[in-house]
Each structure stands twice: as C-alpha cells, then as structure tokens.
Write an enzyme that holds these catalytic residues in place. Sequence first.
Site, PDB file in Angstrom:
ATOM      1  N   CYS A   1       0.812  -1.229   0.000  1.00 31.31           N
ATOM      2  CA  CYS A   1       0.000   0.000   0.000  1.00 31.31           C
ATOM      3  C   CYS A   1       0.842   1.274   0.000  1.00 31.31           C
ATOM      4  O   CYS A   1       0.899   1.979  -1.009  1.00 31.31           O
ATOM      5  CB  CYS A   1      -0.927  -0.006   1.216  1.00 31.31           C
TER       6      CYS A   1
HETATM    7  N1  LIG Z   1      -2.679  -6.062   1.753  1.00 28.85           N
HETATM    8  C1  LIG Z   1      -3.122  -4.971   2.343  1.00 28.85           C
HETATM    9  O1  LIG Z   1      -2.826  -4.701   3.501  1.00 28.85           O
HETATM   10  C2  LIG Z   1      -4.043  -4.019   1.609  1.00 28.85           C
HETATM   11  C3  LIG Z   1      -4.630  -2.988   2.350  1.00 28.85           C
HETATM   12  C4  LIG Z   1      -5.468  -2.104   1.699  1.00 28.85           C
HETATM   13  C5  LIG Z   1      -5.688  -2.240   0.328  1.00 28.85           C
HETATM   14  N2  LIG Z   1      -5.091  -3.245  -0.375  1.00 28.85           N
HETATM   15  C6  LIG Z   1      -5.369  -3.335  -1.808  1.00 28.85           C
HETATM   16  O2  LIG Z   1      -6.231  -4.439  -2.037  1.00 28.85           O
HETATM   17  C7  LIG Z   1      -5.918  -5.063  -3.294  1.00 28.85           C
HETATM   18  C8  LIG Z   1      -5.606  -6.528  -3.089  1.00 28.85           C
HETATM   19  O3  LIG Z   1      -4.437  -6.620  -2.285  1.00 28.85           O
HETATM   20  P1  LIG Z   1      -4.022  -7.963  -1.538  1.00 28.85           P
HETATM   21  O4  LIG Z   1      -2.961  -7.567  -0.569  1.00 28.85           O
HETATM   22  O5  LIG Z   1      -5.208  -8.705  -1.051  1.00 28.85           O
HETATM   23  O6  LIG Z   1      -3.377  -8.781  -2.750  1.00 28.85           O
HETATM   24  P2  LIG Z   1      -2.907 -10.313  -2.731  1.00 28.85           P
HETATM   25  O7  LIG Z   1      -1.794 -10.414  -3.686  1.00 28.85           O
HETATM   26  O8  LIG Z   1      -2.736 -10.779  -1.320  1.00 28.85           O
HETATM   27  O9  LIG Z   1      -4.184 -11.087  -3.286  1.00 28.85           O
HETATM   28  C9  LIG Z   1      -4.678 -10.891  -4.561  1.00 28.85           C
HETATM   29  C10 LIG Z   1      -5.228 -12.211  -5.094  1.00 28.85           C
HETATM   30  O10 LIG Z   1      -5.775 -11.944  -6.383  1.00 28.85           O
HETATM   31  C11 LIG Z   1      -5.487 -13.025  -7.249  1.00 28.85           C
HETATM   32  N3  LIG Z   1      -5.573 -12.548  -8.613  1.00 28.85           N
HETATM   33  C12 LIG Z   1      -4.685 -11.818  -9.330  1.00 28.85           C
HETATM   34  N4  LIG Z   1      -5.175 -11.497 -10.525  1.00 28.85           N
HETATM   35  C13 LIG Z   1      -6.419 -12.049 -10.600  1.00 28.85           C
HETATM   36  C14 LIG Z   1      -7.431 -12.063 -11.574  1.00 28.85           C
HETATM   37  N5  LIG Z   1      -7.292 -11.425 -12.734  1.00 28.85           N
HETATM   38  N6  LIG Z   1      -8.566 -12.727 -11.306  1.00 28.85           N
HETATM   39  C15 LIG Z   1      -8.739 -13.371 -10.129  1.00 28.85           C
HETATM   40  N7  LIG Z   1      -7.813 -13.378  -9.158  1.00 28.85           N
HETATM   41  C16 LIG Z   1      -6.671 -12.721  -9.384  1.00 28.85           C
HETATM   42  C17 LIG Z   1      -4.109 -13.474  -6.825  1.00 28.85           C
HETATM   43  O11 LIG Z   1      -3.867 -14.815  -7.191  1.00 28.85           O
HETATM   44  C18 LIG Z   1      -4.178 -13.277  -5.293  1.00 28.85           C
HETATM   45  O12 LIG Z   1      -4.594 -14.449  -4.643  1.00 28.85           O
HETATM   46  C19 LIG Z   1      -4.761  -4.240  -3.882  1.00 28.85           C
HETATM   47  O13 LIG Z   1      -5.272  -3.262  -4.729  1.00 28.85           O
HETATM   48  C20 LIG Z   1      -4.142  -3.595  -2.654  1.00 28.85           C
HETATM   49  O14 LIG Z   1      -3.493  -2.382  -2.971  1.00 28.85           O
HETATM   50  C21 LIG Z   1      -4.281  -4.141   0.237  1.00 28.85           C
END
Ligand SMILES: NC(=O)c1ccc[n+]([C@@H]2O[C@H](COP(=O)([O-])OP(=O)(O)OC[C@H]3O[C@@H](n4cnc5c(N)ncnc54)[C@H](O)[C@@H]3O)[C@@H](O)[C@H]2O)c1
Length: 430
Positions: free
Chosen positions: A270
């Site tokens: 983030c």
């Molecule tokens: N991790 C955090 O603390 C956090 C906090 C706030 C916001 N976010 C935001 O949330 C979003 C997700 O982050 P995250 O940390 O959960 O990511 P992550 O990498 O942990 O999980 C994402 C998942 O999406 C899957 N994926 C990728 N492309 C795909 C597709 N086209 N179709 C289906 N599945 C797909 C991946 O295999 C993975 O399992 C991002 O935009 C991130 O910036 C994350």
Amino acid sequence: MDLKKKIQSKKAEIGIVGLGYVGLPLAMEFVRAGFMVHGIDLNQERVRCINQGVSHVLDVPSDVLRAAVDSGRFKSYPSYSIVSDTDCVIICVPTPLRHTKDPDMSHVVSATENIAKRLHKNMLVVLQSTTYPGTTNEVLIPEFKSDHLEIGRDLFVAFSPERVDPGNPVYNTKNTPKIVGGVTPRCTEMAQTLYEQALDTVIPVSSTGAAEMVKLLENTFRAVNIGLVNEIAIICEKLGVSVWEVIQAAATKPFGFMPFYPGPGLGGHCIPIDPLYLSWRLKALNYNARFIEMASDVNTHMPEYCVDRIHRLMNKHKKCVNGARILVLGVAYKKDISDVRESPALDIIRLLQVDGALVDYTDPYVGELDLEGKKMQSVAIDAQGVAKYDLVTVVTDHSSFDYPMIQASASLIFDTRNAYKMAAQNVYKL
Ligand SMILES: NC(=O)c1ccc[n+]([C@@H]2O[C@H](COP(=O)([O-])OP(=O)(O)OC[C@H]3O[C@@H](n4cnc5c(N)ncnc54)[C@H](O)[C@@H]3O)[C@@H](O)[C@H]2O)c1
C-alpha cells in the site's frame, strides 16, 4: 426479487474476486453474516488450499476458514464461470507497480473483462482494489456498457476502498469503517446495503472518484509523514541528536502533533505504491504531485542510507563490510506479519551483499526468501550464534525477538526500529 431486498434477506450470492490479504478476510465476514460466498482466484494452488480449509492469510486462521468451507457457504473456483450465478461481485485483485513505477492495471482489467462477459440484470459490482481516481468510470464502466443493462437501474457499480491493516489486533475488516461511492446514488445505496449486512459502519460518499481519492489521501498522508520523519532522522544524525528522543518529547504536546517514526524504508502493498498511482494520474493532467514525489524519493533511499550508516559504524569499530558476517533481524515489511512485498529488508540485504557482506537473516514469519531467484533461509538464533556475527541489524521489530539475549551476545547492533528501548554501548540507532 429486487436486489436490495435480496441482499437484506441474505439471499444474494456474493462473489469475491482475488482471495488474498483483502479478499479472504472479507469473504469470511460475509460467510459469518449468513451469505453464500463464492471465491474466485486464478491461482489454482491457492484455491485448492482454501477449499481444503488451509489459510495463507495470518488474519484468517485455518480453523475459521475450515468452518466456513464446512458450512457449505464458502466455495472457491479458479475460473470466473460462477460469476453468472452471483448477485454481487467484489473485486480484490492486486494493483502493483510496473518496473517503470507506472500502475500495473492488468489484474483489474482482466477481472473487469471476465466479469463483463457474465453480467446480468440486478447485479452489483464493487471494485475494492486500490487505484487511481477515475478507474471505476474509465476502466469498468466502458466494459460494462450494454444495450440491455442500464447502470443505476439494472446494474449497480461502486468503488469501496480497502483499509485493512494486516496483523492489527484491534481493527479488522469488520470494525474498520467502510467508505462506499457509487456511479449513481442508487449504486451507492446498493453497495452500502451490501456492506451493512456484514460490517459495523458504512459511510457513503457522493461518487466513485471521491471514494477512490479517500484511500489515496489516507495512504499519501502516511507516506508523506513517514518521508518527513525519515528526513528528520537524517537531519538529527547530522546534528548529533537522537531522533527518537526528539519524537518522544514532541509527542507530549497534547494537540497539533502526531508522532510518526523513522525506519529503513516503506514496505507492503500500500504505502510505497498507492501514492504513486495518484501522482501518475496527475501527470496526465500536467500536474506534478510534489509532496508525493519528494516523500517517495526520501523513503526509497532509506535502505541505502541504512547501509551507509552500517559502513560508517563498522569503520568506527575498525571493521569493514566486505567479508563481514551480518545478521538481519526481521525481513517482513512490518511487525508480526509474514508479508515481504516491497520490504526494505530485501534492499538492505542486496546492498550489503553487493558490498561483499555475508548476510543471514532471521524471521519467525518468513522461512524462505526469494531474492530475484536466489533463495535464502531464515537462520535459527541463540546466544552463541548471534556472537558469530560482526554486526546485527534490526530491520523489523517482531514481538518474539529475544532482544535481551541479542543485545547481550551481539558485538555491534544497528537498530533501525528503536526496538531496544534501553541504551547500551553496542547498540546504535537510526
Ligand atoms: N494487503 C493490504 O494490507 C491491503 C490494504 C489495503 C488495500 N489493499 C489493496 O487491495 C488489493 C488486493 O491486495 P491484496 O494484498 O489482497 O493482494 P494479494 O496479492 O494478497 O491477493 C490478490 C489475489 O488476487 C489473485 N488474482 C490476481 N489477478 C487475478 C485475476 N485477474 N482474477 C482473479 N484473481 C486474481 C491473486 O492470485 C491473489 O490471490 C490491492 O489493490 C491492494 O493495494 C491491500
């Protein structure tokens, strides 16, 4: 049945696209609230484990996941076909940066295209991935346009920023207030209704753009303040005063000051990334987001600054980095979690290795590290082991580290996190 009523009666089926740090905890909340939830993730191995009740997310214990799977109300798929049977779809796919530091929207685009093929009347789609203001209107809406689905009447589209803080013992997906902004007022209402079934507080805003911008303000606020305090740490070193003492004293002011703490740089999915989505968007509008660029510059140079301090520290003790044995304490990007994405520890290890150091790391949450194809394993540490290193550097302050033992055994410590609250001869702080 009208979609709102279907949601309120918990008969609506929910699809969560992307089962990572964001999607999996969210799925658990909707299962807990009584919904049928379908997980969709293109990572087949991840889907297989999730369907067996094995969690890869620390905030979702495997027994909680297993109970959700056993209840028959949570099933995951490595493809999108199930989307046709869902009433509400929430997109939680990654939004990383390319090597060029431009937004990598490929996951959002691919999810959007796959959902677009399966849209039907009375459906809600919410984007939760962090992104630049304008994404919902510019990326999702053109794909979703069709002659038979009017947005705001047949199809509802909204953005809701994700605020989860993995590892936070107080605030989680359920009790962190949720912002929602729809393409039309009806879209906002529909998204608000959905989240209100599972989460404690939902706050509507007037548009998708406002909702997208909320997240970027929050994370830019953190990135800029961390950049400022990192620069203050560099300034304090030059002035020969302790930045930690200065912050502690300044924080006694009961108004107008909020303490931020310096460190080895930014990590995670983030803070190092999101503000650059905003500055990238502004470049297209001929505006240079100066605070963001400056904070990013200071923060990304912190690993280099730390390694420079290690060089000077070893020099002071008549040692040199080339050939030295150095132990890095903690490689996750923050305390008590296993996430190493963008972790400054990776840069510190690389820079020390380039300078000839023999680097080991220890991290109770990260058994193995992959540094551009070169694998490293976490080493177990005891007093004798620690004593073998020329220098120990604290990069992540995990609660389980035995600091008294480390302090008693290490010859030299460079502490970037103020993990040692007590002063000692062999401990040098950022
Ligand atoms: N991790 C955090 O603390 C956090 C906090 C706030 C916001 N976010 C935001 O949330 C979003 C997700 O982050 P995250 O940390 O959960 O990511 P992550 O990498 O942990 O999980 C994402 C998942 O999406 C899957 N994926 C990728 N492309 C795909 C597709 N086209 N179709 C289906 N599945 C797909 C991946 O295999 C993975 O399992 C991002 O935009 C991130 O910036 C994350």
